[in-house]
Design an enzyme around this catalytic site. Structure first.
Site, PDB file in Angstrom:
ATOM      1  CB  THR A 378      48.247  37.324  28.884  1.00  0.00           C
ATOM      2  OG1 THR A 378      47.798  36.834  30.123  1.00  0.00           O
ATOM      3  CG2 THR A 378      47.115  37.744  28.015  1.00  0.00           C
ATOM      4  CB  THR A 396      46.000  34.331  29.140  1.00  0.00           C
ATOM      5  OG1 THR A 396      47.026  34.319  30.121  1.00  0.00           O
ATOM      6  CG2 THR A 396      44.686  34.006  29.797  1.00  0.00           C
ATOM      7  CG  ASN A 398      46.750  33.399  35.359  1.00  0.00           C
ATOM      8  OD1 ASN A 398      46.832  34.600  35.139  1.00  0.00           O
ATOM      9  ND2 ASN A 398      46.576  32.918  36.574  1.00  0.00           N
ATOM     10  CG  ASP A 420      43.110  35.404  36.574  1.00  0.00           C
ATOM     11  OD1 ASP A 420      44.052  35.888  37.223  1.00  0.00           O
ATOM     12  OD2 ASP A 420      43.073  35.416  35.328  1.00  0.00           O
ATOM     13  CB  SER A 449      39.773  38.050  32.462  1.00  0.00           C
ATOM     14  OG  SER A 449      40.842  38.441  31.649  1.00  0.00           O
ATOM     15  N   GLY A 470      49.865  41.170  30.634  1.00  0.00           N
ATOM     16  CA  GLY A 470      50.362  41.958  31.776  1.00  0.00           C
ATOM     17  C   GLY A 470      49.504  41.885  33.018  1.00  0.00           C
ATOM     18  N   GLY A 471      48.622  40.872  33.106  1.00  0.00           N
ATOM     19  CA  GLY A 471      47.812  40.710  34.324  1.00  0.00           C
ATOM     20  C   GLY A 471      47.041  41.983  34.621  1.00  0.00           C
TER      21      GLY A 471
END
Ligand code: DON
Length: 569
Positions: A378, A396, A398, A420, A449, A470-471
């Site tokens: 991202t 992003t 992902n 996701d 998300s 950073g997820g």
């Protein structure tokens, strides 16, 4: 002088810090100020992108014009996450105080179904949702930038994208970090595509990468507009390539894609008003829950990254992420009790069982009960323009380079955002996040998300634009950055650079950036029952932000963890 230095060093080494107390003020390093400019600022993951955004502003464009150009410049120079083949979210605040948000998140194709990533025994096949054609969600970025431009843009698409076309034609210079990443993923690029694609070559730092195919794609988009991507030659090439690799996205999927304007989540924290992304991102709701849960505690007295502060923040995070996994999903598909989830009444109850003596076990904690409810790549950029308008945008693919599927004729990577979704309730995705029915796969549904593009007002005035990749760690990184400035009085630059930790309910572990936390604090946490992990190599966020200083000038904070750059005028 030397003696003084030696004495200071000895006193630091022999100093036994008390984990309850903030680190002695005298041992604190001097504050570092980021780039400060009077009028406008762009902070993004690449110097080229920040520069193109700044030039658009200098030319008289507004923040929304700069968004279109910066987003596409990142697609050229930061293919790791910048994209045409992905999606994102933007939160804005106009100079007159009006706020809003746009969701250009990818969505599941029409042919998607709930169990599409399970094998015949009902077990998830992670590669299928992460790598190659089946991992790709219907991309939203081009719809997003055109929607933003149509509503708020002042310069023509041609003026905005011409510098980006030039960047693709003339090339961008590879940094050392990029060299390492490209090297690391090369085999996967070849495996997913073939060895003739642009990114299958070996690149060294300071090499220049030119992408004429992407320049041609962008030129067609300048000429034919949004439809080029969703209905035209570009769309057809995307579909043909995905299908040739066994994927299921069709022209109908592209035709039906729409970016959506959403009401951002807004909440107060002391004298701040926080404006952040609403579902299908969990960012705003989780940030609101965590900040509201910690608001009653006096973090500034406890000090930055002290035992007490870490405990309070971790426990609030634990409770918010437990709710995330149960309640949150695409609001067009599931009913989300947002108002209740972020209400004082609900959140004060959530912290009732918190006690400073002992960690709550995640296994003893579930989502909160709400009466009547049925039921890692991202990139982020922040821009403030010379007119006082502000945006915060996170976009992003992902994973790093998304699905690794690269459409050679078009010059860009496609996302693997389908990961996701919750492929199976109770089974973690690539960020270890669990999901339930609310985030199950369905045709045309948007996957949940964690992206948290956020703007903050202080005493009613614009104060900060902030966000990060950073997820699952996005939410907690944004949280810590805001707290670093508000509670611990850091500069924007110090706030984005400061060491971070992260907790997400499950797995029941608190991760810390290695070698950056007081060992006494970590030992005390363990004694209180916290499982800690300092080994985790994945970076915890790469935050970019802009702070409005008391005299009205702007401080850009570009995270030292990346090649991020703040440029203004
Ligand atoms: O939307 C999300 O939450 C994820 N797809 C974001 C992925 C991400 O931040 C990866 N970067 N480290």
């Amino acid at each position: 002088m030397r003696l003084l230095y030696l004495l200071l060093l000895i006193s630091i080494i022999s100093c036994k810090t008390n984990p309850e107390k903030p680190i002695d003020i005298e041992t604190k390093p001097e504050p570092v100020l980021g780039v400060v400019e009077k009028n406008a600022m762009v902070v993004s993951a690449r110097e080229e992108a920040s520069k193109i955004g700044r030039d658009i502003l200098k030319k008289g464009g507004n923040v929304f014009d700069a968004m279109v150009a910066t987003e596409m410049a990142l697609a050229v120079s930061y293919p790791y996450a910048g994209n045409l083949g992905g999606g994102g979210f933007m939160v804005y605040r106009k100079a007159n105080g009006e706020t809003g948000a746009i969701d250009y998140r990818e969505k599941a194709p029409l042919a998607a179904f709930k169990d599409m990533y399970l094998d015949k025994n009902g077990d998830p096949i992670p590669e299928k949702s992460q790598l190659g054609s089946m991992a790709v969600g219907v991309p939203g970025t081009i719809a997003g930038i055109f929607e933003v431009h149509q509503k708020f843009g002042t310069l023509s698409i041609k003026e905005l994208l011409t510098p980006v076309v030039q960047l693709a034609e003339n090339g961008y210079v590879i940094t050392e970090k990029q060299e390492k990443r490209l090297q690391h993923f090369k085999e996967l690029f070849i495996e997913t595509n073939n060895d003739t694609i642009l990114y299958a070559k070996t690149y060294k730092a300071l090499d220049t990468i030119k992408n004429p195919m992407l320049a041609a794609t962008l030129n067609r988009i300048i000429k034919n507009g949004r439809d080029e991507f969703y209905k035209g030659e570009t769309g057809q090439k995307i579909v043909d390539y995905i299908q040739s690799k066994g994927g299921v996205i069709t022209m109908e999927d592209l035709n039906k894609y729409e970016a959506k304007w959403r009401d951002p989540v807004q909440f107060t924290y002391k004298n701040l008003n926080v404006i952040s992304m609403s579902p299908p991102s969990s960012g705003g709701v989780c940030l609101a829950q965590i900040m509201k849960m910690i608001e009653p505690y006096d973090l500034s007295t406890y000090g930055h990254n002290t035992l007490k502060s870490i405990q309070i923040i971790t426990e609030a995070e634990r409770r918010a992420y437990a709710d995330r996994s149960f309640y949150l999903g695409d609001p067009d598909f599931v009913k989300i009790p947002i108002d209740t989830l972020i209400s004082d009444a609900y959140l004060s109850g959530r912290m009732n069982d918190f006690n400073l003596e002992k960690a709550t076990l995640s296994s003893d904690l579930s989502y909160g009960s709400i009466p009547g409810y049925e039921s890692s790549e991202t990139t982020h950029y922040s821009i403030i323009d010379q007119f006082g308008n502000a945006i915060s945008v996170t976009t992003t693919l992902n994973g790093a380079y998304g699905s690794k599927l690269y459409v050679p004729e078009l010059g860009f990577f496609l996302n693997n955002e389908m990961d996701d979704f919750s492929a199976k309730p109770g089974t973690p995705n690539m960020f270890g996040l669990l999901g339930a029915e609310a985030n199950a796969i369905a045709p045309e549904k948007r996957m949940l998300s964690s992206m948290t593009p956020t703007l903050v007002e202080k005493d009613g005035e614009l104060w900060m634009s902030v966000g990060t990749p950073g997820g699952s760690t996005i939410i907690t990184s944004v949280l810590q950055t805001i707290l670093n400035v508000k509670e611990y009085e850091m500069t924007m630059q110090d706030a984005v650079n400061a060491p971070r930790f992260h907790h997400q309910w499950l797995p029941d572990v608190v991760i810390f950036e290695p070698d950056s936390f007081d060992k006494n604090v970590l030992d005390s946490l363990k004694l209180k029952g916290y499982k800690t992990n300092e080994e985790e190599t994945r970076v915890i966020g790469k935050v970019d932000g802009i702070l409005v200083l008391p005299d009205g000038s702007l401080e850009g904070g570009a995270d030292k963890r990346g090649d991020d750059t703040a440029i203004g005028f």
